[in-house]
Write an enzyme that holds these catalytic residues in place. Structure first.
Site, short mmCIF file in Angstrom:
data_model
loop_
_atom_site.label_atom_id
_atom_site.label_comp_id
_atom_site.label_asym_id
_atom_site.label_seq_id
_atom_site.Cartn_x
_atom_site.Cartn_y
_atom_site.Cartn_z
N GLU A 209 0.80 -1.22 0.00
CA GLU A 209 0.00 0.00 0.00
C GLU A 209 0.84 1.28 0.00
O GLU A 209 0.53 2.24 -0.69
CB GLU A 209 -0.96 0.01 1.20
CG GLU A 209 -2.18 -0.88 1.01
CD GLU A 209 -1.88 -2.36 1.21
OE1 GLU A 209 -0.76 -2.68 1.65
OE2 GLU A 209 -2.76 -3.19 0.90
N HIS B 111 -10.36 -5.97 10.13
CA HIS B 111 -10.93 -5.70 8.80
C HIS B 111 -12.32 -5.07 8.87
O HIS B 111 -13.08 -5.14 7.93
CB HIS B 111 -11.01 -6.99 7.99
CG HIS B 111 -9.68 -7.58 7.67
ND1 HIS B 111 -8.94 -8.28 8.60
CD2 HIS B 111 -8.92 -7.53 6.55
CE1 HIS B 111 -7.80 -8.67 8.06
NE2 HIS B 111 -7.76 -8.22 6.80
#
Lengths: 325, 416
Positions: free
Chosen positions: A57, A126
């Protein structure tokens, strides 16, 4: 129109007319995107404009910033906000600062799209919501898309913005079918009234907005009143004129969010309303948020930790009865 | 173990009920068959008993709430032992004796201290509080809000609603204000428009001049009636008109005309099985006996309870039954079986001087007879029949035999 189709339509229409727009992210190309948002764009625009990246990322965002330096208009997809933390240095120290530190010479027309929120048993790492984490960084615009209309018009405005935009979506909205109609003067920075009413102003966004709308039906029935519901479309810049106007009419404010309570973005909205509408309030504002806990994996505990339509309705009804409704 | 108490189906046609009153509170121990809640159905208010011993753990439906049949209204925790909320008397006596022994001056002093503290706390609670908007509003109107709250004329904490109510009460008398709330009217505007002249007469003149309507909730009885009548209106119906000779029963003072009519109808229905049919779920329910429902109006409500097995009942018995049903209607305390098993209905508007009218068949009944006023020994009856159940020929034969029976002196004399 499906929420994900509205997002794709926005990207596709702009890519057709502007060659500088490129998409990058994990599996956005050949696979068509984890949520099928970029489905079909790889074959249409080719691997130079629809770029599959490694699972990295920080480098995705760093690369995109470099592309923007070179004159491109990148649209980054990060799989969920949870992974954006790996890119947080690039986002906060580079993306948000470059225009300011270059004396306005270098613009970064970069959009980072990412879904957030509690889906179903994705566990603590998550299931997070990060409105507060991005909206509190000066130099970033933060938009949210709660239905197909804001998804389409909002994403277009995000991509066309010459400043960096964090574009928040929600995991459970992609496959939902929402009413879509054309709006000529849509402005994502002004927020949006999704239901008008007279006695309570309810402010919310993303998936929990729809849970709130469901709860409102029960609230209106039980309390014999009407609720005005405002969708927060832009967290930064935060223009709350619409909310002030509504609260001055209804005298009551409820803010609903999926973030944990302490320090959540709801606090910012309530503070601003207090600063601007204090003498109009007939009740202390009500905050309905997730509990201050990591999101549990167990389904029952997971639902226990976040607002659900039933809980939202009960809380508003009890609060209303306690405070003169 | 937890058990759900659900909204029971108290009549064949019941789809939902309204919680009238909880007879037990949360935490109360209830015995099997002890009434827990009062429920209003389309027909009447009924008590619903517990089906097991247990503690009423949670009430899920509030008073006034309408709940669909089968949906939970409360949770009953099944326990075999009575909780210790009411200990046996002997124990109580023991405790009180022990307390007496232990009271010392220190305890008394401490108790009075606690008492003072409590008093201080309650005084603190009584402090005049108001929402920002309530304060702003009372300042705009020039009310001494704090003073009024101390006098108890405005509650604390005060909200917009309280300030407005106080303001209105300054101009408009209580009863009128209460009545005004039922109108779709903006009271602020009313006060402004009438510029201080807020006498009762003036307000109602204003309402009339501006053609302002009153909003009224429909009671559940009426809602159900509307539903059923609307369904009835979809049924293919035909009518037969006949003047029936009452001369043979007019001089019989012992029993009412309605009693005779019921008896004669019941006897004739025995020879015409189609009048004993109820149309249910695409099948005919053919009842062996003549069960006739009678329309009874109480105030603005209409009930149609059924008298069963009329053919086997004596005139005296029928008359008593009618009286019981009328009393039940007055109290709105019917039993579910009072509405079951009917296939034919009778409605009488003769007592209001009505010459002739037609009536709507209760949904799925074979027919109804609408009875007008007696004139010169005759009475007009309009029969309505459900064509799904009975055809014209069979209906005609039924009416023909009825007419003959009313003419038959010997038969009338034989009735007991």
């Amino acid at each position: 129109m499906l929420y994900r189709d509205a997002l794709k339509k926005a990207i596709d229409e702009l890519m057709e007319i502007d060659d500088t727009i490129v998409i990058l992210g994990e599996d956005v190309g050949f696979y068509g995107g984890n949520y099928r948002v970029t489905d079909g764009l790889f074959s249409k625009y080719g691997e130079k404009r629809v770029i599959d990246t490694p699972i990295a990322e920080n480098s995705i965002v760093g690369n995109a910033i470099g592309m923007a330096f070179g004159g491109l208009r990148p649209v980054v997809e990060i799989m969920t906000v949870n992974f954006s933390l790996l890119a947080y240095d690039q986002i906060v120290n580079q993306l948000a600062k470059i225009r300011y530190m270059s004396g306005g010479d270098i613009c970064i027309p970069l959009t980072i799209r990412m879904p957030q929120g509690v889906a179903k048993q994705l566990a603590a790492q998550h299931s997070q919501s990060f409105e507060r984490i991005f909206a509190s960084i000066p130099g970033l615009k933060v938009f949210t898309a709660s239905d197909s209309i804001t998804a389409y018009y909002g994403l277009k405005q995000a991509i066309l913005s010459d400043d960096p935009v964090i574009f928040l979506e929600h995991l459970l909205l992609y496959s939902q079918d929402f009413l879509f109609y054309e709006i000529n003067d849509f402005d994502i920075t002004k927020q949006r009234i999704v239901k008008s009413g007279e006695n309570i102003t309810l402010v919310s966004c993303l998936k929990i907005l729809h849970d709130s709308l469901e709860a409102v039906k029960e609230v209106e029935k039980k309390l014999g009143i009407t609720v005005e519901v405002i969708e927060l479309t832009s967290l930064s810049p935060l223009n709350l004129d619409l909310v002030y106007e509504s609260v001055k009419k209804t005298k009551r404010l409820v803010v609903v969010s999926e973030e944990p309570k302490t320090g959540s973005f709801t606090s910012e909205i309530i503070t601003k309303v207090m600063e601007n509408c204090f003498y109009y309030l007939d009740a202390p504002p009500l905050r309905i948020t997730a509990e201050d806990t990591p999101t549990p994996y167990n389904r029952k505990l997971e639902l226990f930790s976040i607002p659900t339509p039933d809980k939202i309705a009960t809380k508003i009804i009890n609060w209303g009865r306690e405070h003169g409704l | 173990m937890d058990y759900e108490i659900t909204m029971p189906r108290l009549t064949d046609t019941m789809e939902s009920g309204v919680i009238v009153r909880w007879l037990k509170s949360e935490g109360d121990y209830v015995k099997k068959n002890e009434p827990v809640v009062e429920i209003e159905t389309e027909k009447a208010i009924q008590e619903v008993p517990a089906f097991k011993d247990g503690i009423l753990k949670k009430i899920l439906a509030e008073e006034g709430q309408e709940v669909d049949v089968g949906k939970p209204i409360a949770i009953l925790e099944i326990t075999k032992e009575v909780p210790i909320t009411s200990p046996p008397k002997t124990q109580e006596e023991e405790i009180s004796v022990k307390v007496e022994e232990k009271i010392t001056p220190e305890i008394v002093e401490e108790a009075s201290k606690i008492g003072e503290q409590i008093q201080q706390q309650t005084q603190a609670v009584k402090e005049a509080l108001a929402s920002p908007y309530a304060k702003k509003l009372s300042a705009d109107f020039g009310f001494p809000l704090k003073e009024l709250q101390e006098k108890g004329e405005i509650p604390s904490p005060a909200h917009e609603k309280d300030i407005r109510e106080y303001l209105y009460s300054q101009y408009i008398d209580k009863d009128t204000l209460k009545d005004l709330k039922q109108y779709s009217i903006n009271i602020d505007k009313l006060i402004k428009d009438l510029q201080g002249n807020l006498s009762k007469d003036n307000i109602y003149r204003y309402i009339k001049e501006n053609n302002i309507y009153k909003l009224s909730d429909i009671p559940i009885f009426q809602k159900r009636l509307i539903e059923h009548l609307s369904k009835s209106a979809t049924v293919p119906t035909f009518h037969i008109y006949e003047a029936i000779n009452l001369k043979n029963i007019l001089d019989k003072k012992e029993f009412t005309i309605t009693t005779y009519i019921l008896k004669i109808f019941a006897d004739v229905m025995q020879n015409h099985y189609r009048t004993r049919i109820y149309y249910g779920n695409g099948k005919y329910r053919i009842y062996p006996s003549s069960n006739i429902s009678v329309a009874i109006a109480v105030d603005e409500e209409l009930f149609s309870p059924v008298i069963k097995n009329i053919e086997d009942k004596s005139l005296k018995n029928i008359q008593e039954q009618l009286q019981i049903l009328r009393e039940k209607a007055q109290d709105r305390k019917f039993d579910p079986e009072d509405f079951e098993g009917g296939t034919f209905s009778i409605s009488n508007l003769g007592m209001f001087g009505i010459d002739m009218f037609d009536a709507i068949i209760p949904y799925n009944y074979s027919g109804i007879a609408a009875i007008g006023i007696e004139k010169n020994g005759y009475v007009n009856i309009v029969f309505s029949f459900d064509h799904r159940i009975i055809n014209g020929k069979d209906a005609a034969l039924f009416v023909k035999e009825l007419k003959e029976k009313f003419d038959d002196v010997e038969y009338i004399e034989s009735l007991k």
